[in-house]
Design a protein around this motif. Structure first.
Motif, short mmCIF file in Angstrom:
data_model
loop_
_atom_site.label_atom_id
_atom_site.label_comp_id
_atom_site.label_asym_id
_atom_site.label_seq_id
_atom_site.Cartn_x
_atom_site.Cartn_y
_atom_site.Cartn_z
N GLY A 121 6.14 10.51 -1.45
CA GLY A 121 5.63 9.24 -1.96
C GLY A 121 4.85 9.43 -3.24
N PRO A 122 4.59 8.32 -3.92
CA PRO A 122 3.93 8.37 -5.22
C PRO A 122 2.42 8.55 -5.13
CG PRO A 122 4.38 6.11 -4.65
CD PRO A 122 4.98 6.95 -3.54
N VAL A 123 1.88 9.10 -6.19
CA VAL A 123 0.44 9.27 -6.38
C VAL A 123 0.14 8.75 -7.79
CG1 VAL A 123 -1.42 10.98 -6.57
CG2 VAL A 123 0.35 11.26 -4.84
N PRO A 124 -0.97 8.08 -8.00
CA PRO A 124 -1.28 7.61 -9.36
C PRO A 124 -1.25 8.75 -10.37
CG PRO A 124 -2.83 6.67 -7.78
CD PRO A 124 -2.02 7.70 -7.04
N ASP A 125 -0.70 8.48 -11.55
CA ASP A 125 -0.56 9.50 -12.59
C ASP A 125 -1.88 10.19 -12.93
OD1 ASP A 125 2.15 9.03 -12.79
OD2 ASP A 125 1.96 7.68 -14.52
N ASP A 150 -2.39 -0.54 -6.37
CA ASP A 150 -2.86 -0.88 -7.72
C ASP A 150 -4.00 0.06 -8.11
OD1 ASP A 150 -0.96 -2.97 -7.93
OD2 ASP A 150 -2.29 -4.29 -6.80
N ASP A 151 -5.21 -0.47 -8.33
CA ASP A 151 -6.34 0.39 -8.71
C ASP A 151 -7.31 0.64 -7.56
OD1 ASP A 151 -7.47 -2.13 -8.53
OD2 ASP A 151 -8.75 -1.88 -10.29
N HIS A 206 -3.50 14.03 -0.49
CA HIS A 206 -2.85 12.82 0.00
C HIS A 206 -3.65 11.63 -0.50
CE1 HIS A 206 -1.10 14.95 3.82
NE2 HIS A 206 -0.90 15.65 2.72
N VAL A 207 -2.96 10.64 -1.04
CA VAL A 207 -3.64 9.45 -1.57
C VAL A 207 -2.97 8.21 -0.98
CG1 VAL A 207 -4.31 8.19 -3.65
CG2 VAL A 207 -4.07 10.69 -3.74
N ILE A 262 0.86 -1.17 0.00
CA ILE A 262 0.00 0.00 0.00
C ILE A 262 0.90 1.22 0.00
CG2 ILE A 262 -1.71 1.31 1.32
CD1 ILE A 262 -2.78 -1.38 2.34
N LEU A 263 0.62 2.16 -0.91
CA LEU A 263 1.45 3.34 -1.09
C LEU A 263 0.72 4.59 -0.60
CD1 LEU A 263 2.53 2.53 -4.74
CD2 LEU A 263 3.87 2.13 -2.65
N THR A 264 1.48 5.57 -0.15
CA THR A 264 0.93 6.86 0.25
C THR A 264 1.83 7.95 -0.28
OG1 THR A 264 -0.04 5.96 2.27
CG2 THR A 264 0.27 8.33 2.21
N GLY A 265 1.22 8.97 -0.83
CA GLY A 265 1.96 10.12 -1.32
C GLY A 265 1.01 11.28 -1.51
N SER A 266 1.53 12.39 -2.04
CA SER A 266 0.67 13.55 -2.27
C SER A 266 1.11 14.30 -3.51
CB SER A 266 0.67 14.48 -1.06
OG SER A 266 1.94 15.06 -0.86
#
Length: 150
Positions: A36-40, A21-22, A16-17, A3-7
């Motif tokens: 951290g990453p956020v979906p494109d 995956d989806d 913040h997300v 599980i990823l978290t980013g903003s």
């Protein structure tokens, strides 16, 4: 996969997300960012560029609770359009106050686009600031007028 978290930025705010995956677990607006990453697609959406968030699932829509049914009905509202709390209530068979409560507790705004649900006499609320709701609706209206409706 973890599980990823980013903003990412959205005007003066950060979005913040928390996702995998989806599947999106949480979206919130804050004054400070998180590494951290956020979906494109979320990054594109927050930048005001055409993006399709319909491919994401939300934990909020799972199950058959009244709130899950409300969240699924809200996901069906087309981009660039709005509906009232009462209209969603009629679709789901509940009261407008229940819809308002669900919108206030929505764990995944943007994925469950609660900004598209408005009061009969105005915008209604939005946490943490109604100006975010105004900005989200403005982005979607511009895309719709410009011929892009995803």
């Amino acid at each position: 996969m973890a599980i990823l978290t980013g903003s990412c930025r959205f005007g003066l705010w950060y979005v913040h997300v928390t996702w995998q995956d989806d599947l999106v677990y949480r979206v919130r607006f804050a004054r400070t960012g998180l590494p951290g990453p956020v979906p494109d697609e979320v990054v594109r959406y927050c930048a005001g560029r055409p993006a399709d968030l319909s491919s994401f699932r939300s934990i909020a829509t799972e199950g058959d609770s009244t709130f899950a049914r409300i969240y699924r009905a809200v996901r069906a509202v087309p981009r660039g359009e709005t509906v009232t709390y009462g209209e969603i209530a009629r679709r789901v068979g509940t009261a407008p106050r229940a819809v308002g409560s669900a919108m206030a507790k929505n764990p995944t705004p943007l994925v469950v686009p609660c900004h598209r649900v408005v009061a009969k006499t105005g915008l209604g609320g939005f946490s943490p600031d109604v100006t975010i709701k105004e900005a989200l609706l403005a982005i979607e209206r511009r895309e719709r007028v410009g011929g892009v409706n995803r």
